[in-house]
Design an enzyme around this catalytic site. Structure first.
Site, PDB file in Angstrom:
ATOM      1  N   PHE A 189       0.851  -1.181   0.000  1.00  0.00           N
ATOM      2  CA  PHE A 189       0.000   0.000   0.000  1.00  0.00           C
ATOM      3  C   PHE A 189       0.891   1.235   0.000  1.00  0.00           C
ATOM      4  CE2 PHE A 189      -3.211  -2.798   2.316  1.00  0.00           C
ATOM      5  CZ  PHE A 189      -4.018  -2.955   1.199  1.00  0.00           C
ATOM      6  N   GLU A 190       0.516   2.183  -0.828  1.00  0.00           N
ATOM      7  CA  GLU A 190       1.265   3.429  -1.037  1.00  0.00           C
ATOM      8  C   GLU A 190       1.632   4.166   0.253  1.00  0.00           C
ATOM      9  OE1 GLU A 190      -0.794   5.444  -4.040  1.00  0.00           O
ATOM     10  OE2 GLU A 190       0.153   7.377  -3.736  1.00  0.00           O
TER      11      GLU A 190
END
Lengths: 275, 320, 320, 275
Positions: free
Chosen positions: A59-60
């Site tokens: 996840f970013e």
């Protein structure tokens, strides 16, 4: 993949289910996958619970190799950490991607052109926009660094365009700044070229890109749509010479996972035909 | 020892008219709303808001007219609002100057600043309109002084070492003040963040003045017993504030969830300036942080509170 | 799930003749001696040892004739030996090529590699002989192929954004294999380091193959309960080895102290090649890790063991 | 500072004690200090327990704002973490320094010239050395980034030289590569100039640098030495026009702290006159 399993009938699933399952099937086991908020999140968690139990989810916001027990509402959500290998920040997430660890990125977009250039920045002239959108976020970063990227999009004629209002995320034909002449992505990224957009999963069909030219072609049309309908909904002349058939519907097991396990609260995927 | 403890009001006063301000956190998580509200109450103007990434807090400050330059990559409310309506309106009306980079580029720009170097190198966003020279908005406005605004938005360079092709050089991001919203800070400034640390440690090091707004100030000696699990060293934090629920309506790992209803309402209500003004009259002006919390009420906050084992609330829903 | 667990012998076999090898750790702390000894037993040759910083392990591998290029900034034994006598001898005898950078430069070079970019920018060491073009040893030897060895040792560039003056561009450090010595690794590769992490997370991300030699393999599920205190994510670690005391004679936070007597003896004894060969006959050849530990003996190791609260041994002395 | 306190008599302290106390006096309270292994470590811990209780101690291996209870034997030692604000790694330590947080660095050297250029790399021609030393380590980094640096050195005529064999660490007169002409440090570092070597504490005296020229001058001579002896032990013509007197001896309190509290095992500082 569970393509030959117990397919659901048209009345048993919605469009969001179909997109979710089509997206899930783009990932292979053991791949490192960079995923944005929304439907892609459900898709990848579905893949993690079916054919790709060993995929590594990034996840970013900074969670590496996570296995959320509950669906996060965004990549910054406290739910992202559950079962993860490392909870860190964006510097690590983007560095890992730039270093070349990422096989696949899942992204969205407001407009796309025939070469997979995607716009999430504004509608209309950038200097005098009709509508300012969210902006790029990590879309261009993930798309620059991953070996392949999959876009999930609403299909409307005004979204599948000859030229996007603003190239937010790099496709297969790019502008070589500062002069701005069009060049192939392979030329743009030089020795560091790794790949690019590999599929667009729209609300009408699944589209892929020709290896050589980087031009989009229709691979499968969704149940209930036709090639003609899809052609009508594209402003550019879509290549329909390589259509392989209908998009495979969800299986009953997939629908069970989506609605009873992953998103029972209908945060991203409405139940039944509602979507 | 220098006393670093100040109030929310004093924290906001450290941000001057025209300051370059940055918030740590991520979109709708660990954003120091208590400070943003106070900046609005204090009617701060002409801020240059420069962020790794924006979110609801950015759109709120922009809606209130505090921001004249916005330099970042994204504003929205995630699930609760599909774009930043206040930013959109003000961009359309030319009431704000927006300078676009990608998220990775902004992160690398702050990392360069934190490392004390003038630029970062990357291959992100090559060939996109982010690098379109026509879209250099600070340049168009004649604001590239080479002091805090770099002389150019970016530069290109071929890899001179490994024949790797074209790269973009991205100027370090300069911020006068960084405001962080964190779980714990010690009285000497040591910060311990639980869960994802987002861009917080980078931004704290990069900015000239760093303010940590914490749910609780804890004994520094406690944090120093396991210093390898701390996040930011004491001397990088100039001021500390104890302010429970300071991030509401954004969420905080291990403490409370995002208040989705609040954000959904914010997005819907603030699509017009009149709507924003009404929102501000209801939730910002005439209140302070305590009366804001009282107005939210115990039941609402209790529903948001995180389960101490799971680290998130079990009563989340889509809101209603 | 891929089984990442291998033996010390297999770990050493992943390093081929001619490989570019790097060790994490710091001078005489968390250096994977068990692997270095095995490389010597396997008579590995022509290694290009490229490190953020060297130490006793580097000097040992160099003394054994395994290394033909050494690229780093420092070799010594801290308090226990004032320089690396084996490196010194081989530099003097032109039996090794030494490429000098500063410690900060090497760290930034590995950070660039870990971030996937071709170079770092810095103002370190400007005006020193580190940047003397006559002293570009890889260049003098004609080894700058632009593939793994960069086309030049460094480049200069004026800050194009903020008029900050002269900067040096430092090529990313390329390593085929990184070997780390850590306290804990999970069966999927997640590493948790206690105490200072040194350069370990950077080096692990930078290298093409990363091997974690751990005091213990622990359940991955345990490490994943508190992922924000882990150090290196699973997928950056390709192979794992469980090998208690793998860092001896270097130390490991929370586990055991540096064996100062051993290092002092190493420095004194190995000031000549004959001395090194005698050392190797006694402590390396004909042994494996278990018999090495048996030879050290329980009492000696027990004296080094860290107090579990203090994280270091209470029976340290100057040695004698 | 406790300069007017209870000074020890010459027979009560050794040379290492004198150097340690002189070094400790270079730091002011609240400063951020970057410290290497050895005598500087004892000096800084002494300062931390006397006039500078709020100094922030950085060790190169990655400990930020530490308060070791026991003297570490090196900056990588497990003892460094005790009481620290953050235990991390070299990337953080050097970045913090490059970012400009560091007021003072303590370093050592094998050779020094009149402009404070220091060598820790080799004796003799670099391409054909008589003796290869440890190499630079963090010496040039700390010295490039700190606002001022203090060197602690053994004073011998062969070490105080006209030109060092190899400039490892940057003084006040530097080589402008690639051409190599001499330039003033201020010119070399341009707009990022922060300072440079501020003192050399040798086994014979304390030396400082002229603000304008960057030339070394003798500030104080240690008890028992003379200006003439010091002049004899320098290969360059040392400026002795600004001598301020004798180096202040340790106080009894400082000696107590060094030998009974900080280094009772004589790891770095021998007891009594032995050093």
């Amino acid at each position: 993949m569970s393509l030959n399993s117990d397919y659901a009938k048209p009345e048993e699933y919605g469009l969001a289910d179909l997109l979710c399952c089509a997206a899930a099937r783009e990932v292979q086991d053991n791949e490192v996958v960079f995923v944005g908020t929304g439907l892609p999140m459900v898709a990848i968690l579905l893949a993690q619970r079916t054919h790709a139990p060993n995929l590594k989810l990034i996840f970013e916001a900074g969670t590496l190799d996570g296995r959320p027990a509950e669906i996060p509402t965004s990549v910054g959500d406290a739910r992202c950490e559950a079962g993860s290998s490392l909870a860190s920040g964006q510097y690590d997430a983007f560095s890992v991607a730039q270093r070349g660890y990422v096989d696949l990125g899942y992204l969205g977009g407001a407009e796309v052109d025939e070469y997979g250039n995607v716009n999430t920045t504004c509608i209309g002239d950038y200097l005098n926009p009709e509508l300012r959108l969210t902006g790029s976020g990590g879309n261009p970063d993930i798309n620059s660094f991953a070996q392949r990227t999959v876009f999930i999009m609403l299909h409307e004629k005004r979204r599948f365009v000859e030229n996007v209002s603003y190239i937010t995320s790099p496709g297969w034909r790019l502008k070589n700044w500062p002069t701005g002449e069009w060049v192939h992505r392979r030329e743009m990224y030089g020795a560091s070229f790794r790949g690019g957009p590999s599929a667009v999963i729209s609300t009408l069909g699944v589209f892929r890109f020709a290896e050589d030219t980087g031009r989009m072609y229709l691979d499968t049309y969704h149940p209930g749509t036709t090639v003609e309908q899809i052609l009508e909904q594209c402003q550019f002349k879509l290549d329909v010479s390589r259509v392989s058939g209908e998009t495979a519907p969800p299986t009953r097991e997939e629908l069970h996972l989506i609605h009873d396990v992953l998103d029972p609260e209908e945060i991203f995927i409405p139940k039944g035909k509602k979507g | 020892m220098k006393n670093k403890k100040i109030t929310i009001q004093e924290a906001a006063e450290l941000v001057r008219d025209g300051s370059r301000l940055t918030f740590a956190g991520f979109t709708i998580w660990r954003k120091p709303f208590a400070v943003a509200y106070e900046l609005i109450r204090q009617q701060r103007r002409n801020l240059h808001l420069i962020e790794v990434g924006g979110g609801s807090i950015s759109d709120c400050l922009i809606g209130a007219g505090c921001v004249s330059v916005y330099e970042s990559c994204w504003v929205g409310h995630e699930l609760y609002g599909k774009y930043g309506a206040n930013l959109s309106r003000k961009v359309k009306n030319r009431e704000i100057l927006m300078e676009d980079y990608s998220h990775g580029e902004m992160m690398f720009r702050f990392a360069a600043a934190a490392a004390g170097v003038p630029f970062a190198v990357s291959q992100s966003s090559l060939g996109t309109d982010i690098h379109n020279p026509e879209y250099d908005m600070l340049g168009r406005a004649g604001l590239r002084d080479g002091v805090k605004n770099p002389r150019s938005k970016y530069q290109f360079m071929d890899d001179p070492f490994y024949n790797g092709g074209k790269y973009v050089l991205l100027p370090a991001a300069k911020a006068d003040v960084a405001v962080l919203s964190v779980q714990q800070v010690g009285e000497e400034g040591t910060v311990r963040i639980e869960g994802q640390c987002y861009c917080d440690p980078t931004v704290a090091r990069a900015a000239d003045i760093t303010i940590a707004i914490a749910e609780e100030i804890v004994p520094e000696s406690y944090l120093r017993q396991d210093s390898h699990v701390n996040t930011i060293p004491s001397f990088e934090v100039d001021y500390i504030v104890e302010c429970p629920w300071n991030a509401h309506p954004s969420g905080m790992f291990g403490r409370y969830d995002v208040d989705g209803d609040f954000l959904r309402n914010f997005f819907q209500q603030t699509r017009s300036q009149e709507g924003f003004d009404a929102f501000a009259r209801e939730w910002i002006y005439g209140l302070d942080h305590d009366s804001y919390l009282d107005k939210l009420g115990v039941t609402r906050l209790q529903r948001l509170r995180a389960n101490t084992v799971l680290k998130y609330s079990t009563s989340r829903g889509k809101g209603k």
